[in-house]
Design an enzyme around this catalytic site. Structure first.
Site, PDB file in Angstrom:
ATOM      1  CE1 TYR A 150      -4.234   0.825  -0.400  1.00  0.00           C
ATOM      2  CE2 TYR A 150      -4.457  -1.236   0.784  1.00  0.00           C
ATOM      3  CZ  TYR A 150      -5.002  -0.256  -0.026  1.00  0.00           C
ATOM      4  OH  TYR A 150      -6.288  -0.345  -0.447  1.00  0.00           O
TER       5      TYR A 150
ATOM      6  CG  ASP B 272      -6.524   9.789 -24.958  1.00  0.00           C
ATOM      7  OD1 ASP B 272      -5.493   9.095 -24.972  1.00  0.00           O
ATOM      8  OD2 ASP B 272      -7.628   9.353 -24.602  1.00  0.00           O
TER       9      ASP B 272
ATOM     10  CD  GLU C 281      -4.791   5.250   0.222  1.00  0.00           C
ATOM     11  OE1 GLU C 281      -4.855   6.060   1.153  1.00  0.00           O
ATOM     12  OE2 GLU C 281      -5.695   4.448  -0.045  1.00  0.00           O
TER      13      GLU C 281
ATOM     14  CB  THR D 219      -3.126   3.411 -22.492  1.00  0.00           C
ATOM     15  OG1 THR D 219      -2.793   3.378 -23.878  1.00  0.00           O
ATOM     16  CG2 THR D 219      -4.595   3.745 -22.332  1.00  0.00           C
TER      17      THR D 219
ATOM     18  NE  ARG E 259      -4.859  -4.673 -19.989  1.00  0.00           N
ATOM     19  CZ  ARG E 259      -5.196  -4.276 -21.218  1.00  0.00           C
ATOM     20  NH1 ARG E 259      -5.995  -3.252 -21.383  1.00  0.00           N
ATOM     21  NH2 ARG E 259      -4.758  -4.906 -22.277  1.00  0.00           N
TER      22      ARG E 259
ATOM     23  CE  LYS F 136      -5.364   1.755 -26.383  1.00  0.00           C
ATOM     24  NZ  LYS F 136      -5.668   2.024 -24.993  1.00  0.00           N
TER      25      LYS F 136
HETATM   26  C1  LIG Z   1      -7.659   7.039 -27.044  1.00  0.00           C
HETATM   27  C2  LIG Z   1      -7.918   6.220 -25.828  1.00  0.00           C
HETATM   28  N1  LIG Z   1      -7.996   6.826 -24.640  1.00  0.00           N
HETATM   29  C3  LIG Z   1      -8.243   6.161 -23.504  1.00  0.00           C
HETATM   30  C4  LIG Z   1      -8.397   4.790 -23.522  1.00  0.00           C
HETATM   31  C5  LIG Z   1      -8.768   4.105 -22.241  1.00  0.00           C
HETATM   32  O1  LIG Z   1      -7.829   3.259 -21.794  1.00  0.00           O
HETATM   33  P1  LIG Z   1      -8.214   2.111 -20.726  1.00  0.00           P
HETATM   34  O2  LIG Z   1      -8.873   1.029 -21.500  1.00  0.00           O
HETATM   35  O3  LIG Z   1      -6.871   1.761 -20.152  1.00  0.00           O
HETATM   36  O4  LIG Z   1      -9.120   2.729 -19.718  1.00  0.00           O
HETATM   37  C6  LIG Z   1      -8.297   4.100 -24.727  1.00  0.00           C
HETATM   38  C7  LIG Z   1      -8.463   2.635 -24.751  1.00  0.00           C
HETATM   39  O5  LIG Z   1      -8.742   2.004 -25.694  1.00  0.00           O
HETATM   40  C8  LIG Z   1      -8.068   4.838 -25.917  1.00  0.00           C
HETATM   41  O6  LIG Z   1      -8.014   4.233 -27.105  1.00  0.00           O
END
Ligand SMILES: Cc1ncc(COP(=O)(O)O)c(C=O)c1O
Length: 434
Positions: free
Chosen positions: A53, A199, A55, A225, A234, A228
């Protein structure tokens, strides 16, 4: 890797795990958002830091015994900063969705207007879908791609932005095969005085190696993320190119000092929306970032892009319609309308043949998200296995055979065997296969 204990103590789960290992080895993984992590990442993700843990943040935790997880989190942050040229990084978000939630909740208030790419045009659920927190907490105005080019329609974007005056614009998405146009988004955001959030979950690995433009200095906040194209465990991450004094005048309670935006982001992640960080995953992120800093990773991402371009050309030469007419990245989005097959049927037939893809809405799709007119195909996972242009040509041929006659079991069986042979040439996770 030793899995004898699991085998002895829980043979039922061991068998399930072995079936998954064998599925990953024996099929062609073409889902654009998936990849295969290294043994080093697997070991760290399966390690004892899952017990801890922690936090809080390194050096200021709510628990004792954090000296080693602090070292791991500090390394993850430093390596990520170096990879992306960021001044600020938070590696604690459990997933990309959590990263987006924390960033949105830091930069905008509930009820504010935000803009994001429509889900059916390549955006993500967290960019304002009505079924997601983003669509429920904020007033969302979605923008779209242009029907002719398949790229973001900046004329529509600026018109909508002038009309609705969003507080924040999100760029990036889940099924956008082209470079994200950070500079053009910045111009729009500047004109309407909005924050710009990128993003980069999909192209993050390509951004890290310079094969995709950087969101910095154009974007105020960047989320991603880690699993990918970046090929880590993950998880999610938040970054800023530079930190600055928060523009909302939020002050530290005792000193009255105006807080930095980084402090607000940190406290929105924890305690705002999360509790204890997944320290085994954060440490595994650090391992993956270390790998991504090595020259091999640049070569890997170069091959990812070359493979995707090859897939695009091979599909187009067989009269498949690609959204935006090609790709700059690791994925292609195919509109199957002219082939007379739905995304759902294509996904199912290909799965039977050992080829894993996902059905996907295409822009202006007339079919529902459960059926769709398209499929999305990506190269990160098969490139990790070592496949190159020669194999891309074989794969397109196999896909085309199945999609040309999706009900034909003989073709499916024949392709399934060829897929198995191909997979044998590029073994995966040999050390943990039964
Ligand atoms: C552009 C984009 N943002 C956010 C996410 C969310 O990621 P997670 O599945 O880890 O919550 C994804 C997942 O496919 C994504 O393609």
């Amino acid at each position: 890797m030793q899995l004898n204990t699991l085998k002895r103590d829980d043979p039922e789960l061991y068998d399930i795990l072995m079936r998954e290992v064998s599925r990953e080895h024996g099929t062609l993984e073409l889902i654009a958002s998936e990849n295969f992590v290294s043994y080093a990442v697997l070991q760290m993700a399966g390690g004892v830091m899952t017990n801890k843990y922690a936090e809080g943040y390194p050096g200021r935790r709510y628990y004792g015994g954090c000296e080693h997880v602090d070292e791991a989190e500090n390394l993850a942050r430093e390596r990520a900063k170096k990879l992306f040229g960021a001044e600020y990084v938070n590696v604690q978000p459990h997933s990309g969705s959590q990263a987006n939630m924390a960033a949105l909740m830091t930069f905008v208030e509930v009820g504010d207007t935000i803009m994001g790419l429509d889900l059916a045009h390549g955006g993500h659920l967290t960019h304002g879908s009505p079924v997601n927190f983003s669509g429920r907490l904020y007033h969302v105005v979605s923008y779209h791609v242009h029907p002719q080019t398949g790229r973001v329609d900046f004329d529509e974007l600026i018109t909508l932005a002038r009309e609705h005056k969003p507080k924040l614009i999100i760029c990036g998405g889940s099924a956008y095969p082209r470079f994200i146009e950070f500079e053009q988004f910045r111009e729009v955001a500047d004109e309407v005085n909005a924050f710009l959030m990128a993003d980069i979950a999909h192209p993050a690995g390509l951004v890290a190696t310079g094969l995709h433009p950087s969101p910095f200095p154009h974007c105020d906040v960047v989320t991603t993320t880690t699993h990918k194209t970046l090929r880590g465990p993950r998880g999610g991450m938040i970054m800023m190119g530079r930190d600055w004094e928060n523009p909302w005048g939020k002050v530290a309670p005792k000193s009255g000092r105006v807080k930095q935006v980084s402090e607000l982001l940190d406290s929105m992640v924890m305690p705002g929306i999360q509790g204890g960080p997944l320290m085994h995953i954060i440490a595994a992120k650090a391992v993956a970032f270390g790998e991504a800093l090595k020259p091999d990773f640049k070569e890997y991402t170069r091959q990812v892009v070359e493979n995707a371009r090859c897939l695009a050309e091979e599909f187009m030469s067989r009269d498949y319609q690609l959204v935006s007419g090609g790709t700059d990245t690791h994925l292609v989005l195919i509109d199957l309308t002219n082939k007379g097959i739905t995304g759902k049927a294509a996904e199912k037939a290909l799965e039977k043949a050992g080829i894993t893809v996902n059905k996907n809405m295409v822009p202006f799709d007339k079919k529902s998200p459960f059926v769709t007119s398209g499929i999305r195909i990506g190269t990160p996972a098969i490139t990790t296995r070592g496949m190159q242009v020669k194999e891309m040509k074989i794969i397109v041929d196999l896909i085309n055979q199945v999609l040309s006659d999706p009900e034909n079991q003989n073709i499916i069986d024949k392709v399934r065997n060829e897929v198995k042979d191909l997979c044998e040439e590029f073994p995966l996770y040999e050390q943990i296969r039964d």
